[in-house]
Structures are given as structure tokens and as C-alpha cells.
Design a protein around this motif. Structure first.
Motif, PDB file in Angstrom:
ATOM      1  N   ASP A 110       1.041  -1.105   0.183  1.00 23.22           N
ATOM      2  CA  ASP A 110      -0.093   0.086   0.110  1.00 23.22           C
ATOM      3  C   ASP A 110       0.834   1.026   0.100  1.00 23.22           C
ATOM      4  O   ASP A 110       1.843   1.557  -0.975  1.00 23.22           O
ATOM      5  N   ASP A 111       0.840   2.045   1.051  1.00 23.78           N
ATOM      6  CA  ASP A 111       1.522   3.449   1.070  1.00 23.78           C
ATOM      7  C   ASP A 111       2.789   3.195   1.977  1.00 23.78           C
ATOM      8  O   ASP A 111       3.148   4.205   2.372  1.00 23.78           O
ATOM      9  N   THR A 112       3.375   1.954   2.387  1.00 25.14           N
ATOM     10  CA  THR A 112       4.396   1.882   3.151  1.00 25.14           C
ATOM     11  C   THR A 112       5.422   0.954   2.550  1.00 25.14           C
ATOM     12  O   THR A 112       5.418   0.107   1.824  1.00 25.14           O
ATOM     13  N   LEU A 113       6.576   1.683   2.562  1.00 27.98           N
ATOM     14  CA  LEU A 113       7.927   0.943   2.255  1.00 27.98           C
ATOM     15  C   LEU A 113       8.671   0.464   3.487  1.00 27.98           C
ATOM     16  O   LEU A 113       8.850   1.301   4.407  1.00 27.98           O
ATOM     17  N   SER A 114       8.809  -0.827   3.681  1.00 28.68           N
ATOM     18  CA  SER A 114       9.163  -1.418   4.816  1.00 28.68           C
ATOM     19  C   SER A 114      10.646  -2.027   4.576  1.00 28.68           C
ATOM     20  O   SER A 114      10.718  -2.674   3.692  1.00 28.68           O
ATOM     21  N   VAL A 115      11.641  -1.831   5.272  1.00 29.65           N
ATOM     22  CA  VAL A 115      12.981  -2.539   5.281  1.00 29.65           C
ATOM     23  C   VAL A 115      13.097  -3.243   6.649  1.00 29.65           C
ATOM     24  O   VAL A 115      13.019  -2.688   7.542  1.00 29.65           O
ATOM     25  N   PHE A 116      13.660  -4.766   6.439  1.00 31.81           N
ATOM     26  CA  PHE A 116      13.715  -5.441   7.548  1.00 31.81           C
ATOM     27  C   PHE A 116      15.206  -6.043   7.391  1.00 31.81           C
ATOM     28  O   PHE A 116      15.660  -6.403   6.393  1.00 31.81           O
ATOM     29  N   SER A 117      15.800  -6.071   8.664  1.00 35.16           N
ATOM     30  CA  SER A 117      17.295  -6.600   8.755  1.00 35.16           C
ATOM     31  C   SER A 117      16.944  -7.586   9.844  1.00 35.16           C
ATOM     32  O   SER A 117      16.771  -7.377  10.890  1.00 35.16           O
ATOM     33  N   LEU A 118      17.679  -8.787   9.484  1.00 33.30           N
ATOM     34  CA  LEU A 118      17.778  -9.879  10.486  1.00 33.30           C
ATOM     35  C   LEU A 118      19.244 -10.073  11.041  1.00 33.30           C
ATOM     36  O   LEU A 118      20.124 -10.278   9.947  1.00 33.30           O
ATOM     37  N   PHE A 119      19.600 -10.286  11.827  1.00 31.04           N
ATOM     38  CA  PHE A 119      20.950 -10.408  12.771  1.00 31.04           C
ATOM     39  C   PHE A 119      20.781 -11.466  13.433  1.00 31.04           C
ATOM     40  O   PHE A 119      19.716 -11.734  14.324  1.00 31.04           O
ATOM     41  N   ILE A 120      21.796 -12.640  13.210  1.00 27.42           N
ATOM     42  CA  ILE A 120      21.806 -13.659  14.238  1.00 27.42           C
ATOM     43  C   ILE A 120      23.261 -13.754  14.902  1.00 27.42           C
ATOM     44  O   ILE A 120      24.385 -13.473  14.141  1.00 27.42           O
ATOM     45  N   ASP A 121      22.916 -13.761  16.218  1.00 28.95           N
ATOM     46  CA  ASP A 121      24.261 -13.503  17.145  1.00 28.95           C
ATOM     47  C   ASP A 121      24.992 -14.961  17.107  1.00 28.95           C
ATOM     48  O   ASP A 121      24.491 -15.975  16.624  1.00 28.95           O
ATOM     49  N   PRO A 122      26.365 -14.804  17.549  1.00 26.37           N
ATOM     50  CA  PRO A 122      27.224 -16.195  17.821  1.00 26.37           C
ATOM     51  C   PRO A 122      26.272 -17.219  18.557  1.00 26.37           C
ATOM     52  O   PRO A 122      26.510 -18.439  18.305  1.00 26.37           O
ATOM     53  N   GLY A 124      22.973 -17.775  18.333  1.00 30.14           N
ATOM     54  CA  GLY A 124      21.829 -18.197  17.651  1.00 30.14           C
ATOM     55  C   GLY A 124      20.805 -17.303  18.089  1.00 30.14           C
ATOM     56  O   GLY A 124      19.641 -17.611  17.446  1.00 30.14           O
ATOM     57  N   ASP A 125      20.882 -16.295  19.035  1.00 30.46           N
ATOM     58  CA  ASP A 125      19.724 -15.356  19.234  1.00 30.46           C
ATOM     59  C   ASP A 125      19.612 -14.404  18.029  1.00 30.46           C
ATOM     60  O   ASP A 125      20.403 -14.250  17.165  1.00 30.46           O
ATOM     61  N   TYR A 126      18.424 -13.975  17.915  1.00 33.61           N
ATOM     62  CA  TYR A 126      18.149 -13.086  16.676  1.00 33.61           C
ATOM     63  C   TYR A 126      17.855 -11.588  17.127  1.00 33.61           C
ATOM     64  O   TYR A 126      17.021 -11.676  18.155  1.00 33.61           O
ATOM     65  N   GLU A 127      17.970 -10.840  16.262  1.00 37.30           N
ATOM     66  CA  GLU A 127      17.382  -9.501  16.297  1.00 37.30           C
ATOM     67  C   GLU A 127      16.810  -9.026  15.002  1.00 37.30           C
ATOM     68  O   GLU A 127      17.573  -9.261  13.937  1.00 37.30           O
ATOM     69  N   VAL A 128      15.548  -8.350  14.738  1.00 39.10           N
ATOM     70  CA  VAL A 128      15.254  -7.895  13.518  1.00 39.10           C
ATOM     71  C   VAL A 128      15.041  -6.371  13.745  1.00 39.10           C
ATOM     72  O   VAL A 128      14.285  -5.995  14.851  1.00 39.10           O
ATOM     73  N   GLN A 129      15.492  -5.454  12.906  1.00 37.63           N
ATOM     74  CA  GLN A 129      15.202  -4.151  12.908  1.00 37.63           C
ATOM     75  C   GLN A 129      14.173  -3.970  11.746  1.00 37.63           C
ATOM     76  O   GLN A 129      14.347  -4.429  10.628  1.00 37.63           O
ATOM     77  N   GLU A 130      13.141  -3.382  12.040  1.00 40.30           N
ATOM     78  CA  GLU A 130      11.781  -2.971  11.074  1.00 40.30           C
ATOM     79  C   GLU A 130      12.035  -1.372  10.866  1.00 40.30           C
ATOM     80  O   GLU A 130      12.149  -0.549  11.916  1.00 40.30           O
ATOM     81  N   TYR A 131      12.224  -0.771   9.756  1.00 36.35           N
ATOM     82  CA  TYR A 131      11.820   0.403   9.420  1.00 36.35           C
ATOM     83  C   TYR A 131      10.851   0.703   8.229  1.00 36.35           C
ATOM     84  O   TYR A 131      10.772   0.157   7.180  1.00 36.35           O
ATOM     85  N   ILE A 147      13.492  -5.582  17.457  1.00 32.31           N
ATOM     86  CA  ILE A 147      12.842  -6.526  18.262  1.00 32.31           C
ATOM     87  C   ILE A 147      14.050  -7.823  18.496  1.00 32.31           C
ATOM     88  O   ILE A 147      14.711  -8.180  17.709  1.00 32.31           O
ATOM     89  N   ARG A 148      13.929  -8.112  19.561  1.00 32.15           N
ATOM     90  CA  ARG A 148      15.227  -8.955  19.790  1.00 32.15           C
ATOM     91  C   ARG A 148      14.552 -10.338  20.540  1.00 32.15           C
ATOM     92  O   ARG A 148      13.848 -10.105  21.897  1.00 32.15           O
ATOM     93  N   ASP A 149      14.723 -11.406  20.145  1.00 32.86           N
ATOM     94  CA  ASP A 149      13.972 -12.570  20.319  1.00 32.86           C
ATOM     95  C   ASP A 149      12.496 -12.581  20.657  1.00 32.86           C
ATOM     96  O   ASP A 149      12.289 -13.072  21.829  1.00 32.86           O
ATOM     97  N   GLY A 150      11.917 -11.783  19.906  1.00 37.15           N
ATOM     98  CA  GLY A 150      10.472 -11.676  19.761  1.00 37.15           C
ATOM     99  C   GLY A 150       9.766 -10.574  20.799  1.00 37.15           C
ATOM    100  O   GLY A 150       8.661 -10.122  20.700  1.00 37.15           O
ATOM    101  N   GLU A 151      10.890  -9.852  21.411  1.00 33.53           N
ATOM    102  CA  GLU A 151      10.276  -8.616  22.305  1.00 33.53           C
ATOM    103  C   GLU A 151      10.877  -7.245  21.544  1.00 33.53           C
ATOM    104  O   GLU A 151      12.067  -7.359  21.267  1.00 33.53           O
ATOM    105  N   VAL A 152      10.135  -6.238  21.628  1.00 30.04           N
ATOM    106  CA  VAL A 152      10.129  -5.079  21.006  1.00 30.04           C
ATOM    107  C   VAL A 152      11.040  -4.369  22.368  1.00 30.04           C
ATOM    108  O   VAL A 152      10.848  -4.215  23.232  1.00 30.04           O
TER     109      VAL A 152
END
Length: 164
Positions: A110-122, A124-131, A147-152
Motif C-alpha cells: 500500500d503506502d508503506t515501504l518497509s525494510v527489515f534487517s535480520l541479525f543472528i548472533d554467535p 543463535g539469538d536473533y534481532e530484527v530491525q524494522e523501518y 525486536i530481540r528474541d520476539g520482544e520489542v
């Protein structure tokens, strides 16, 4: 799959230069952040996104970070893959999150451009950044989430005013 002209047209409303500011709280300190974003068309029906964050601390010190990522269309409508490295055959490809690199993709919905970045640390935990950059009168409404391991863990919003 959309014809190339249809894919390119999706990014057109987002093209341009935008600037804004916001405040964030880190511990007991309130920091001023200046934000700028430039979105330009690319020859491959994709686009190049550059953004800069300048943080001014209460003690007068400042820190600036700039990132630039090219995106190319995929076979899926409205989804773009990052083109951050070149493979053995000369094709632009995303980075590998299992090697500690960010996996980055973009979506236009629609009217939103979203960029997602997925990081996996050593470990195995993850972080997602959403713009999320949503078209607004005079510019773009920015919503950033970490978002780190499912928590904002952080959320920032700002109006980025069109500069061109």
C-alpha cells in the motif's frame, strides 16, 4: 510477476530526500537524533536507500552513522532483496545472516515501504530491525522497531519532511 515498469512504478512515490528529528531515551539520558533518508531509482528496476542518523548527546558530543543499500525486485510482487555483495557469477545478492552478516529485504505494501534487517548472533539469538516509511503529507512517517528474541526493545517514530 509484474512487468518491469509496474515494479519500478511501485517505488516512485517514495523517491526523494527526506529529513526529520526525534528524541530517544537511553538510560537517564535524552538524546536528540537527526534523521535523513534518500531513496533513488536504480537501473535494474530497483532502488538505492541511504539513511543517516546523527545523535547529539547532552554533553555536546555527536555520533553519525550512514548506511546505503541497493535493492532489486524479486519474483514476488512488492518484495525486494538487498544487493549487498556480488556472487561468483557477478549477480548482486543479500548477505548471509549465518555468517554474522545482516539479511536485509524490503517490501512495498500500500503506502508503506518497509525494510527489515535480520541479525543472528554467535549464540543463535536473533534481532530484527524494522523501518516502516509510510507516505504522509509533506513526507514520510517513520516507525523504527528493534525486536530481540520476539520482544520489542526499542521503538522510534518521526516525520521525515520531503526536501526536494
Amino acid at each position: 510477476m509484474l512487468p518491469a515498469a509496474g515494479r519500478a512504478a511501485q517505488i516512485d512515490p517514495f523517491l526523494g530526500a527526506f529529513e526529520g528529528e526525534t528524541e530517544i531515551t537511553v538510560g537517564d539520558e535524552v538524546l536528540q537524533r537527526d534523521l535523513s533518508v534518500t531513496i533513488q531509482p536504480a537501473d535494474d528496476d530497483g532502488f538505492v536507500l541511504s539513511w543517516t542518523t546523527a545523535t547529539l548527546r547532552e554533553d555536546g558530543q555527536s555520533k553519525e552513522k550512514t548506511y546505503t543499500i541497493a535493492f532489486v525486485p524479486t519474483a514476488r510482487e512488492g518484495i525486494y532483496q538487498s544487493a549487498m555483495k556480488t556472487n561468483l557469477f557477478g549477480k548482486a545478492t543479500p548477505l548471509d545472516p549465518l555468517q554474522g552478516e545482516p539479511f536485509v529485504w524490503a517490501r512495498i505494501e500500500d503506502d508503506t515501504l518497509s525494510v527489515f534487517s535480520l541479525f543472528i548472533d554467535p549464540t543463535g539469538d536473533y534481532e530484527v530491525q524494522e523501518y516502516h516509511r509510510t507516505l504522509a503529507e509533506g513526507g514520510l512517517d517513520l516507525l523504527f522497531r528493534r525486536i530481540r528474541d520476539g520482544e520489542v526493545s526499542r521503538e522510534i517514530s518521526a516525520l521525515l519532511r520531503r526536501q526536494d
